[in-house]
Scaffold this motif. Structure first.
Motif, PDB file in Angstrom:
ATOM      1  N   ALA A  32      -1.647   2.015 -11.680  1.00 38.36           N
ATOM      2  CA  ALA A  32      -2.079   3.393 -11.386  1.00 38.36           C
ATOM      3  C   ALA A  32      -1.064   4.318 -12.055  1.00 38.36           C
ATOM      4  N   LYS A  34      -0.974   7.591 -12.889  1.00 38.01           N
ATOM      5  CA  LYS A  34      -0.899   9.055 -12.751  1.00 38.01           C
ATOM      6  C   LYS A  34       0.554   9.553 -12.757  1.00 38.01           C
ATOM      7  N   ASN A  55      -6.194   8.904 -12.726  1.00 35.33           N
ATOM      8  CA  ASN A  55      -6.817   9.729 -11.686  1.00 35.33           C
ATOM      9  C   ASN A  55      -7.373  11.047 -12.186  1.00 35.33           C
ATOM     10  N   ILE A  77      -9.989   6.190 -11.860  1.00 36.15           N
ATOM     11  CA  ILE A  77      -9.889   5.828 -10.436  1.00 36.15           C
ATOM     12  C   ILE A  77      -9.794   7.037  -9.514  1.00 36.15           C
ATOM     13  N   MET A 159     -14.847  -0.405  -4.677  1.00 38.95           N
ATOM     14  CA  MET A 159     -13.462   0.063  -4.616  1.00 38.95           C
ATOM     15  C   MET A 159     -13.238   0.730  -3.270  1.00 38.95           C
ATOM     16  N   ILE A 161     -10.095   2.755  -0.708  1.00 38.06           N
ATOM     17  CA  ILE A 161      -8.740   3.208  -0.364  1.00 38.06           C
ATOM     18  C   ILE A 161      -8.706   3.358   1.159  1.00 38.06           C
ATOM     19  N   MET A 202      -2.925  -1.485  -2.617  1.00 39.86           N
ATOM     20  CA  MET A 202      -2.008  -0.644  -3.373  1.00 39.86           C
ATOM     21  C   MET A 202      -0.575  -1.078  -3.029  1.00 39.86           C
ATOM     22  N   THR A 203       0.401  -0.261  -3.385  1.00 40.24           N
ATOM     23  CA  THR A 203       1.802  -0.657  -3.183  1.00 40.24           C
ATOM     24  C   THR A 203       2.084  -1.181  -1.768  1.00 40.24           C
ATOM     25  N   ARG A 218      -4.494  -2.009  -7.299  1.00 36.96           N
ATOM     26  CA  ARG A 218      -4.113  -0.810  -8.075  1.00 36.96           C
ATOM     27  C   ARG A 218      -2.741  -0.365  -7.588  1.00 36.96           C
ATOM     28  N   VAL A 219      -1.750  -0.506  -8.439  1.00 39.82           N
ATOM     29  CA  VAL A 219      -0.376  -0.280  -7.998  1.00 39.82           C
ATOM     30  C   VAL A 219       0.303   0.790  -8.845  1.00 39.82           C
ATOM     31  N   GLY A 220       0.834   1.795  -8.178  1.00 34.83           N
ATOM     32  CA  GLY A 220       1.576   2.849  -8.865  1.00 34.83           C
ATOM     33  C   GLY A 220       3.054   2.793  -8.532  1.00 34.83           C
ATOM     34  N   THR A 221       3.394   3.159  -7.305  1.00 30.91           N
ATOM     35  CA  THR A 221       4.793   3.296  -6.886  1.00 30.91           C
ATOM     36  C   THR A 221       5.629   2.039  -7.141  1.00 30.91           C
ATOM     37  N   ARG A 227       6.482   8.985  -7.077  1.00 31.52           N
ATOM     38  CA  ARG A 227       6.010  10.134  -7.868  1.00 31.52           C
ATOM     39  C   ARG A 227       6.585  11.407  -7.266  1.00 31.52           C
TER      40      ARG A 227
HETATM   41  C1  LIG Z   1      -2.166   6.522  -6.920  1.00 33.88           C
HETATM   42  C2  LIG Z   1      -3.261   5.587  -6.650  1.00 33.88           C
HETATM   43  C3  LIG Z   1      -3.006   4.226  -6.432  1.00 33.88           C
HETATM   44  C4  LIG Z   1      -1.614   3.635  -6.372  1.00 33.88           C
HETATM   45  O1  LIG Z   1      -0.927   4.054  -5.235  1.00 33.88           O
HETATM   46  P1  LIG Z   1       0.538   3.480  -4.885  1.00 33.88           P
HETATM   47  O2  LIG Z   1       0.632   3.589  -3.412  1.00 33.88           O
HETATM   48  O3  LIG Z   1       1.502   4.380  -5.594  1.00 33.88           O
HETATM   49  O4  LIG Z   1       0.608   2.092  -5.360  1.00 33.88           O
HETATM   50  C5  LIG Z   1      -4.097   3.390  -6.251  1.00 33.88           C
HETATM   51  N1  LIG Z   1      -5.364   3.856  -6.267  1.00 33.88           N
HETATM   52  C6  LIG Z   1      -5.632   5.154  -6.461  1.00 33.88           C
HETATM   53  C7  LIG Z   1      -7.056   5.598  -6.478  1.00 33.88           C
HETATM   54  C8  LIG Z   1      -4.601   6.057  -6.644  1.00 33.88           C
HETATM   55  O5  LIG Z   1      -4.885   7.346  -6.806  1.00 33.88           O
END
Ligand SMILES: *Cc1c(COP(=O)(O)O)cnc(C)c1O
Length: 230
Positions: A32, A34, A55, A77, A159, A161, A202-203, A218-221, A227
């Motif tokens: 992820a 963003k 995003n 996403i 999908m 969240i 996610m994270t 889907r992993v960002g952090t 962020r």
């Molecule tokens: C930002 C985001 C993620 C990742 O989130 P983290 O908690 O940072 O891993 C996953 N899916 C979507 C849709 C996001 O917007």
């Protein structure tokens, strides 16, 4: 840092898959991206993520112009406004965040105009949260049953969240429900659909998601660090 973080996530993904008796090879890691620039995206790709998820349309357009995603698929996403559909259809491999019928109709129209088939996922608001968009499970089943109305879209899965995971295990029931919805849809064998993608985790909860059937986290952090929103 990014490289080490991804290696650590892969190790945890493998362990979670094995613990659940699953093949680690069947679970994809989507970065992820963003708020991370093209160079950081390239670093993540070089370190072996399977795809990138954006995003915001503006970031997608800017980083695409810089060839940031070269070599790996890019997915959308985030919440997609209908007036921005043109900038996304045909530009991404998968639109994960189809959260309303109006958007699906708009994607269909644009895909038909471009004469292509757009892969999509239906986003489920699995925690029924006011703050989140997405279909209810019943709505998603109805949309899947009506996919013959959208011949330029191919439904590839779901999908979700779920609510922020308070403690380990707290989101399992949501992930399990997503898996049940997908099975339910598959049984009805809808038009232009193949429900192999369950994008969840996610994270904070990806190990639980893998235990409950996720095929794409889907992993960002955990990849890029926290962020910093202005
Ligand atoms: C930002 C985001 C993620 C990742 O989130 P983290 O908690 O940072 O891993 C996953 N899916 C979507 C849709 C996001 O917007």
């Amino acid at each position: 840092m990014i490289k080490e973080n991804i290696a650590e996530i892969r190790r945890r993904m493998d362990a979670a898959a094995r613990k659940a008796g699953r093949d680690p090879g069947e679970i994809l890691l989507c970065a992820a991206t963003k708020m991370n620039d093209a160079d950081r995206v390239r670093e993540a790709i070089a370190a072996g993520v399977d795809c990138c998820g954006e995003n915001r349309v503006q970031e997608l357009v800017q980083k695409s112009a810089l060839h940031a995603y070269d070599g790996k698929p890019v997915h959308f996403i985030g919440h997609l406004q209908t007036n921005k559909v043109r900038q996304v259809v045909g530009k991404v491999d998968l639109i994960q965040s189809v959260d309303r019928v109006e958007l699906l109709a708009c994607i269909e129209k644009e895909a038909a105009r471009q004469d292509l088939i757009q892969d999509i996922l239906l986003e489920i608001n699995i925690g029924a949260e006011e703050s989140k968009s997405g279909f209810t499970p019943e709505e998603a089943k109805a949309v899947a049953a009506a996919m013959d109305r959208y011949p330029h879209c191919r439904l590839r899965g779901l999908m979700a969240i779920p609510p922020i995971s308070e403690k380990s295990g707290s989101n399992c029931r949501f992930f399990e429900e997503i898996q049940r919805i997908a099975v339910d849809i598959t049984t009805k064998n809808p038009h232009n659909s193949s429900m192999e993608v369950l994008s969840m985790g996610m994270t904070d909860d990806f190990e639980d998601a893998i235990a409950c059937g996720s095929t794409m986290i889907r992993v960002g952090t955990a990849i890029f660090g926290a962020r910093h929103y202005q």
